[in-house]
Every structure is written in C-alpha cells, then in structure tokens.
Design an enzyme around this catalytic site. Structure first.
Site, short mmCIF file in Angstrom:
data_model
loop_
_atom_site.label_atom_id
_atom_site.label_comp_id
_atom_site.label_asym_id
_atom_site.label_seq_id
_atom_site.Cartn_x
_atom_site.Cartn_y
_atom_site.Cartn_z
N LYS A 1 16.83 73.71 -103.16
CA LYS A 1 17.89 73.46 -102.19
C LYS A 1 19.11 73.00 -102.95
O LYS A 1 19.06 71.98 -103.66
CB LYS A 1 17.48 72.41 -101.17
CG LYS A 1 18.63 72.04 -100.21
CD LYS A 1 18.20 70.99 -99.20
CE LYS A 1 19.39 70.48 -98.38
NZ LYS A 1 18.99 69.43 -97.41
N LYS B 1 15.88 69.47 -104.68
CA LYS B 1 17.21 69.46 -104.09
C LYS B 1 18.18 68.88 -105.10
O LYS B 1 17.93 67.83 -105.69
CB LYS B 1 17.22 68.62 -102.80
CG LYS B 1 18.58 68.54 -102.12
CD LYS B 1 18.50 67.72 -100.84
CE LYS B 1 19.87 67.44 -100.25
NZ LYS B 1 19.81 66.60 -99.03
N ASP C 1 13.81 64.65 -96.77
CA ASP C 1 14.51 64.71 -98.05
C ASP C 1 14.44 63.30 -98.64
O ASP C 1 14.88 62.34 -97.99
CB ASP C 1 15.97 65.11 -97.86
CG ASP C 1 16.15 66.58 -97.54
OD1 ASP C 1 15.15 67.23 -97.16
OD2 ASP C 1 17.29 67.08 -97.63
#
Length: 235
Positions: free
Chosen positions: A186, A157, A95
């Site tokens: 996400k 995300k 990430d």
C-alpha cells in the site's frame, strides 16, 4: 482487461486522519465514498463508531482503523488493546505503525514480535504495517519489509502521510524487490494525481492511501478520461 475508474476507486483508502479532522470532515468523506464508490475509509480511533454508523448501509465500504498512529512508539500491550477495541467496534482492516525508533535502533526481534502480536490479535482481519519510508534508509526499508512478511501482515504500507516528504517511486520499487508476491504493497503519502498512482501501480502497489480532495480528483479524472487507463491491466 484494462483497469477502470471503478477499479481505481476500490484500491483507494480514503483517509481522514489528521489531528484536526473533525466530525464534519468524516461525514463529508463518507458521503464522497458512497458517491464515488471508494473501497475503504480510514479514520482515527475516536471516529470509528461514527464512521461505522455512517457506512452501515453500504457494506461494500470497508472501515480501516489505525493502531499507534502516527508514531508507532506505543508498547505492544497498548497496540494489542487498541487493535482489540477496533476489531470489536467493527473495523474491517487495521493499519498499524511499526516502531520506527526501535527499527532504526536495530532492535529487529522486538519490532518483529510487536507486529506479530497485532496480526495475531485481529486475525483474520488484514493488517497493513506502516513502515514510514521517508524516515528510513534503503537498508532499513528492506529490513522493515522483511519484518512485515515474517510477521504475517497483509500489506507493507509506505507511510502515514504525516511526513513532509511523500512516498517515492523508488520506495515502492525497493519494497517490491524485497517482498515479491509474498505480501501486498500500500502506497501512502504524497499521492495527489492519477499519474503518480498509476506509476506506483506499475511498480507493484495495489492499495493507495489518499486524502479526500486528491481521491475525488483522481477518480473523476479516470471517469472523464478513461483513455488514461489504457494499457494498465487489472490483476
């Protein structure tokens, strides 16, 4: 086929990424991930070796490393170095935080190249790009989502979870309207109950960043009340 409690657990990235997170917190998180069969555990870089050792006998649990967390303001060279270290240490996913300041300054090419560099560095490991929706205007969210698609990221995300404001349903809806099926979403930040998670699932999110306490509560609620998942179809 309807979603199950197991499906929900597999979609959760159980996170322990606060400044004060310590060894004991990581150990509790990993023990919980094993017990409830969460799909992923997410930690800060200093705890990657420890976490990897704790999950080595459970290959079904994926390890997530966090690049340039939580600000995204590191140089591309630094992000590449971090990503390489995390890949070498055995991370299954990365990430990375987008350069929010550069994005808000309109320096789109630089931001795009920054993401591309990290994606290329760890390929084929999937990269989830954190765009920090609580700090962005709708237009900036659209732009950031397009950058993630162009750069070849696996997920957009929504946030680090460090903002006082969590991810909203509108954030997820807007991102989905931009990316369609080209990239996954996400949702992360402020997801504290199964109702919110399922609403975001309906809007298109397929992975969820959740803290330990909330993650356990969500999965236990699904186990104890499976009817709550009726009507929610598995992809």
């Amino acid at each position: 086929m309807n979603l199950t409690a197991s499906d929900i657990a597999q979609m959760i990235d159980l996170s322990c990424v606060r400044t004060i997170s310590c060894k004991a917190d990581i150990e509790v998180m990993v023990a919980s991930a094993k017990k409830y069969k969460f799909g992923q555990v997410s930690v800060l870089q200093c705890f990657i070796p420890l976490t990897k050792s704790l999950i080595k006998e459970v290959p079904a649990i994926r390890l997530v490393g966090n690049v340039s967390f939580p600000s995204g303001s590191d140089s591309t060279t630094t992000k590449i170095f971090q990503a390489r270290e995390m890949m070498a240490a055995g991370c299954d996913e990365i990430d990375m935080v987008i350069n929010v300041g550069k994005l808000r300054s309109g320096e789109i090419t630089e931001v795009t190249e920054d993401v591309k560099a990290v994606v290329a560095t760890v390929h084929p490991i999937p990269v989830k790009v954190i765009i920090e929706t609580p700090y962005l205007t709708p237009l900036e969210i659209e732009t950031a989502s397009k950058i993630c698609v162009e750069a070849g990221a696996a997920f957009v995300k929504t946030g680090t979870g460090w903002s006082e404001k969590g991810t909203s349903l509108e954030d997820v809806r807007l991102i989905k309207s931009v990316v369609g099926e080209r990239i996954k979403i996400k949702a992360s930040g402020g997801i504290r109950d199964v109702k919110t998670l399922l609403e975001m699932y309906t809007l298109g999110a397929r992975r969820f960043g959740v803290n330990l306490k909330s993650g356990i509560q969500i999965v236990e609620e699904c186990v104890n009340n499976p009817a709550i998942l009726a009507g929610y179809q598995r992809d």
